[in-house]
Design a protein around this motif. Structure first.
Motif, PDB file in Angstrom:
ATOM      1  N   ALA A   1       0.830  -1.211   0.000  1.00 44.86           N
ATOM      2  CA  ALA A   1       0.000   0.000   0.000  1.00 44.86           C
ATOM      3  C   ALA A   1       0.867   1.264   0.000  1.00 44.86           C
ATOM      4  O   ALA A   1       0.501   2.280  -0.594  1.00 44.86           O
ATOM      5  CB  ALA A   1      -0.943  -0.006   1.200  1.00 44.86           C
ATOM      6  N   LEU A   2       2.014   1.205   0.672  1.00 42.96           N
ATOM      7  CA  LEU A   2       2.913   2.371   0.672  1.00 42.96           C
ATOM      8  C   LEU A   2       3.651   2.477  -0.653  1.00 42.96           C
ATOM      9  O   LEU A   2       4.087   3.563  -1.041  1.00 42.96           O
ATOM     10  CB  LEU A   2       3.928   2.273   1.818  1.00 42.96           C
ATOM     11  CG  LEU A   2       3.381   2.343   3.238  1.00 42.96           C
ATOM     12  CD1 LEU A   2       4.500   2.186   4.251  1.00 42.96           C
ATOM     13  CD2 LEU A   2       2.640   3.649   3.486  1.00 42.96           C
TER      14      LEU A   2
ATOM     15  N   PRO B   1       1.201  10.871  -3.583  1.00 44.63           N
ATOM     16  CA  PRO B   1       0.390  11.871  -2.869  1.00 44.63           C
ATOM     17  C   PRO B   1      -0.188  11.364  -1.537  1.00 44.63           C
ATOM     18  O   PRO B   1      -0.334  12.152  -0.602  1.00 44.63           O
ATOM     19  CB  PRO B   1      -0.742  12.177  -3.862  1.00 44.63           C
ATOM     20  CG  PRO B   1      -0.208  11.797  -5.204  1.00 44.63           C
ATOM     21  CD  PRO B   1       0.748  10.671  -4.974  1.00 44.63           C
ATOM     22  N   HIS B   2      -0.519  10.058  -1.445  1.00 44.43           N
ATOM     23  CA  HIS B   2      -1.158   9.587  -0.207  1.00 44.43           C
ATOM     24  C   HIS B   2      -0.174   9.467   0.959  1.00 44.43           C
ATOM     25  O   HIS B   2      -0.573   9.160   2.076  1.00 44.43           O
ATOM     26  CB  HIS B   2      -1.893   8.259  -0.447  1.00 44.43           C
ATOM     27  CG  HIS B   2      -1.006   7.075  -0.697  1.00 44.43           C
ATOM     28  ND1 HIS B   2      -0.305   6.895  -1.869  1.00 44.43           N
ATOM     29  CD2 HIS B   2      -0.710   6.000   0.071  1.00 44.43           C
ATOM     30  CE1 HIS B   2       0.380   5.772  -1.805  1.00 44.43           C
ATOM     31  NE2 HIS B   2       0.163   5.205  -0.642  1.00 44.43           N
ATOM     32  N   LEU B   3       1.118   9.699   0.691  1.00 43.93           N
ATOM     33  CA  LEU B   3       2.127   9.615   1.758  1.00 43.93           C
ATOM     34  C   LEU B   3       2.438  10.975   2.380  1.00 43.93           C
ATOM     35  O   LEU B   3       3.229  11.060   3.325  1.00 43.93           O
ATOM     36  CB  LEU B   3       3.424   9.015   1.185  1.00 43.93           C
ATOM     37  CG  LEU B   3       3.272   7.683   0.426  1.00 43.93           C
ATOM     38  CD1 LEU B   3       4.626   7.228  -0.104  1.00 43.93           C
ATOM     39  CD2 LEU B   3       2.654   6.624   1.325  1.00 43.93           C
ATOM     40  N   VAL B   4       1.784  12.015   1.890  1.00 46.08           N
ATOM     41  CA  VAL B   4       2.122  13.375   2.310  1.00 46.08           C
ATOM     42  C   VAL B   4       1.698  13.648   3.758  1.00 46.08           C
ATOM     43  O   VAL B   4       0.615  13.253   4.192  1.00 46.08           O
ATOM     44  CB  VAL B   4       1.464  14.397   1.343  1.00 46.08           C
ATOM     45  CG1 VAL B   4       1.518  15.814   1.903  1.00 46.08           C
ATOM     46  CG2 VAL B   4       2.150  14.333  -0.027  1.00 46.08           C
ATOM     47  N   GLY B   5       2.611  14.307   4.499  1.00 46.42           N
ATOM     48  CA  GLY B   5       2.316  14.697   5.870  1.00 46.42           C
ATOM     49  C   GLY B   5       2.033  16.179   5.999  1.00 46.42           C
ATOM     50  O   GLY B   5       1.339  16.610   6.907  1.00 46.42           O
TER      51      GLY B   5
ATOM     52  N   PRO C   1       0.503  19.068   3.708  1.00 47.77           N
ATOM     53  CA  PRO C   1      -0.138  19.365   2.414  1.00 47.77           C
ATOM     54  C   PRO C   1       0.326  20.688   1.795  1.00 47.77           C
ATOM     55  O   PRO C   1       0.179  20.870   0.584  1.00 47.77           O
ATOM     56  CB  PRO C   1      -1.631  19.398   2.748  1.00 47.77           C
ATOM     57  CG  PRO C   1      -1.723  19.482   4.221  1.00 47.77           C
ATOM     58  CD  PRO C   1      -0.459  18.965   4.810  1.00 47.77           C
ATOM     59  N   HIS C   2       0.921  21.595   2.615  1.00 45.96           N
ATOM     60  CA  HIS C   2       1.437  22.854   2.045  1.00 45.96           C
ATOM     61  C   HIS C   2       2.689  22.632   1.218  1.00 45.96           C
ATOM     62  O   HIS C   2       2.858  23.218   0.153  1.00 45.96           O
ATOM     63  CB  HIS C   2       1.775  23.849   3.161  1.00 45.96           C
ATOM     64  CG  HIS C   2       0.568  24.380   3.838  1.00 45.96           C
ATOM     65  ND1 HIS C   2      -0.504  24.876   3.150  1.00 45.96           N
ATOM     66  CD2 HIS C   2       0.251  24.475   5.146  1.00 45.96           C
ATOM     67  CE1 HIS C   2      -1.434  25.263   3.997  1.00 45.96           C
ATOM     68  NE2 HIS C   2      -1.002  25.014   5.226  1.00 45.96           N
TER      69      HIS C   2
ATOM     70  N   HIS D   1       5.149  12.193   5.179  1.00 47.39           N
ATOM     71  CA  HIS D   1       5.006  12.099   6.633  1.00 47.39           C
ATOM     72  C   HIS D   1       6.164  11.295   7.236  1.00 47.39           C
ATOM     73  O   HIS D   1       6.635  10.334   6.628  1.00 47.39           O
ATOM     74  CB  HIS D   1       3.682  11.392   6.932  1.00 47.39           C
ATOM     75  CG  HIS D   1       3.210  11.561   8.343  1.00 47.39           C
ATOM     76  ND1 HIS D   1       3.655  10.770   9.372  1.00 47.39           N
ATOM     77  CD2 HIS D   1       2.321  12.423   8.894  1.00 47.39           C
ATOM     78  CE1 HIS D   1       3.053  11.143  10.502  1.00 47.39           C
ATOM     79  NE2 HIS D   1       2.241  12.141  10.228  1.00 47.39           N
ATOM     80  N   GLY D   2       6.598  11.695   8.434  1.00 44.84           N
ATOM     81  CA  GLY D   2       7.665  10.972   9.123  1.00 44.84           C
ATOM     82  C   GLY D   2       7.321   9.511   9.356  1.00 44.84           C
ATOM     83  O   GLY D   2       8.199   8.640   9.340  1.00 44.84           O
TER      84      GLY D   2
ATOM     85  N   VAL E   1       5.916   7.521   7.383  1.00 45.53           N
ATOM     86  CA  VAL E   1       6.227   6.743   6.185  1.00 45.53           C
ATOM     87  C   VAL E   1       7.690   6.299   6.229  1.00 45.53           C
ATOM     88  O   VAL E   1       8.030   5.161   5.895  1.00 45.53           O
ATOM     89  CB  VAL E   1       5.966   7.566   4.906  1.00 45.53           C
ATOM     90  CG1 VAL E   1       6.249   6.743   3.665  1.00 45.53           C
ATOM     91  CG2 VAL E   1       4.550   8.100   4.880  1.00 45.53           C
TER      92      VAL E   1
ATOM     93  N   VAL F   1      -4.426  15.871   6.422  1.00 48.04           N
ATOM     94  CA  VAL F   1      -3.105  15.242   6.279  1.00 48.04           C
ATOM     95  C   VAL F   1      -3.268  13.905   5.543  1.00 48.04           C
ATOM     96  O   VAL F   1      -3.792  12.947   6.112  1.00 48.04           O
ATOM     97  CB  VAL F   1      -2.439  15.014   7.655  1.00 48.04           C
ATOM     98  CG1 VAL F   1      -1.092  14.341   7.496  1.00 48.04           C
ATOM     99  CG2 VAL F   1      -2.298  16.336   8.403  1.00 48.04           C
ATOM    100  N   PRO F   2      -2.847  13.834   4.275  1.00 44.44           N
ATOM    101  CA  PRO F   2      -3.114  12.631   3.468  1.00 44.44           C
ATOM    102  C   PRO F   2      -2.650  11.318   4.112  1.00 44.44           C
ATOM    103  O   PRO F   2      -3.379  10.322   4.067  1.00 44.44           O
ATOM    104  CB  PRO F   2      -2.356  12.914   2.168  1.00 44.44           C
ATOM    105  CG  PRO F   2      -2.349  14.398   2.057  1.00 44.44           C
ATOM    106  CD  PRO F   2      -2.230  14.909   3.476  1.00 44.44           C
ATOM    107  N   PHE F   3      -1.471  11.319   4.735  1.00 41.43           N
ATOM    108  CA  PHE F   3      -0.980  10.041   5.266  1.00 41.43           C
ATOM    109  C   PHE F   3      -1.815   9.571   6.456  1.00 41.43           C
ATOM    110  O   PHE F   3      -2.020   8.362   6.632  1.00 41.43           O
ATOM    111  CB  PHE F   3       0.501  10.124   5.643  1.00 41.43           C
ATOM    112  CG  PHE F   3       1.081   8.787   6.028  1.00 41.43           C
ATOM    113  CD1 PHE F   3       1.083   7.725   5.121  1.00 41.43           C
ATOM    114  CD2 PHE F   3       1.597   8.563   7.291  1.00 41.43           C
ATOM    115  CE1 PHE F   3       1.599   6.475   5.478  1.00 41.43           C
ATOM    116  CE2 PHE F   3       2.124   7.325   7.654  1.00 41.43           C
ATOM    117  CZ  PHE F   3       2.127   6.278   6.745  1.00 41.43           C
TER     118      PHE F   3
END
Lengths: 156, 146
Positions: A26-27, A47-51, A53-54, A59-60, A62, B24-26
């Motif tokens: 999934a990752l 994109p789905h791993l983003v922590g 959004p700006h 994300h940490g 991940v 937050v997407p994750f």
């Protein structure tokens, strides 16, 4: 004492196991290389791993998952017999933010195996900037679990 | 205000993390949620197939547990500290105590030291019984404005 499982056989076992781990799939984590006593994994930017959004920075958490998976593979490569391993503890130092849009590589090295515990270190970085680590990890893994050895049926 | 700033404001005002997690997407991918119970943040990692790390047992992935511990620790800082910046994780050490079964997981964080630059948080995650955590963590966060 049975003969060590050959390197190629250990690689094949990890390939088979890894492609069945739902969270890794999934990752989007991919096996890049499986040297003796080590592992290199690639996490394609998605994109789905983003922590954040700006900024689009991943994300940490991940990075934690990537380092955990890479360390586990490195430990398995360092074992002479294919027994299950389980993370005992894992420390991650976040050295700097990953860059948005770039893949992350993780390179783990299992530098000591005892009869019960294996010790492993890992670095995460972008291929474009291999000397600027995003994160480093250090973990200890239990070698062998109460479930015993991996049966051939589970490994295929 | 941006979506994230609005969501952050709503969480600090009402203790409802729905908008924050949605921004937050994750966290959305993992399914993580936050609520405030008895004055502290309660983190939630719902069971999802995509959070499984060992399909043979089966057990949740250590990375998903680490992520909910880290995210809950950050949410606890946002809820209970005066720090106005979003905490940056310096480091995180996770102890995996038990195999995490394929069920819902809960998490909480306790601020052990609130310094001027760094906050130390202890966090734990459990499934059915809070007295039997599946994983615990210690983390340091930088809370200095850029």
């Amino acid at each position: 004492m049975t003969d060590p499982t050959p390197l190629e056989a250990r690689r094949a076992l990890i390939q088979q196991f890894f492609t069945r781990v739902p969270h890794n799939i999934a990752l989007g984590i991919l096996i890049e290389d499986l040297p003796a006593d080590g592992g290199v994994m690639r996490l394609p930017y998605a994109p789905h791993l983003v922590g954040n959004p700006h900024t689009g920075v991943i994300h940490g958490g991940v990075i934690t998952a990537l380092i955990d998976a890479t360390c586990g593979a490195a430990v398995f490569m360092a074992l002479h017999q294919p027994v299950p391993v389980a993370t005992l503890d894992l420390r991650i130092d976040y050295l700097r933010a990953a860059r948005a849009g770039l893949d992350v590589l993780a390179h783990a090295h299992c530098y000591k195996v005892t009869s019960n515990v294996a010790f492993v270190r890992c670095e995460a970085y972008h291929a474009e900037e291999p000397d600027a680590f995003i994160a480093t990890g250090a973990g200890a893994f239990m070698v062998g679990t109460k479930r015993g050895t991996i049966r051939p049926a589970e490994a295929t | 205000m941006t979506d994230v700033a609005q969501a952050l404001h709503a969480f600090r005002r009402d203790g409802d993390g729905t908008a924050l997690c949605a921004a937050v997407p994750f966290l959305t991918f993992l399914g993580v949620g936050f609520a405030v119970r008895e004055g502290h943040v309660l983190g939630h990692l719902p069971f999802r197939d995509t959070n499984v790390g060992n399909p043979a047992l089966p057990a949740l992935h250590g990375g998903a547990l680490g992520a909910v511990l880290e995210a809950t620790a950050i949410a606890e800082i946002l809820w209970s500290s005066e720090a106005l910046v979003i905490p940056k994780t310096i480091n995180l050490t996770v102890d995996y105590l038990r195999s995490a079964r394929p069920v819902d997981t809960w998490a909480r964080g306790i601020i052990t030291k609130h310094g001027r630059r760094v906050i130390n948080v202890r966090a734990e995650a459990w499934q059915d019984d809070p007295s039997e955590p599946v994983a615990t963590a210690t983390a340091h966060f930088l809370v200095l404005a850029d």
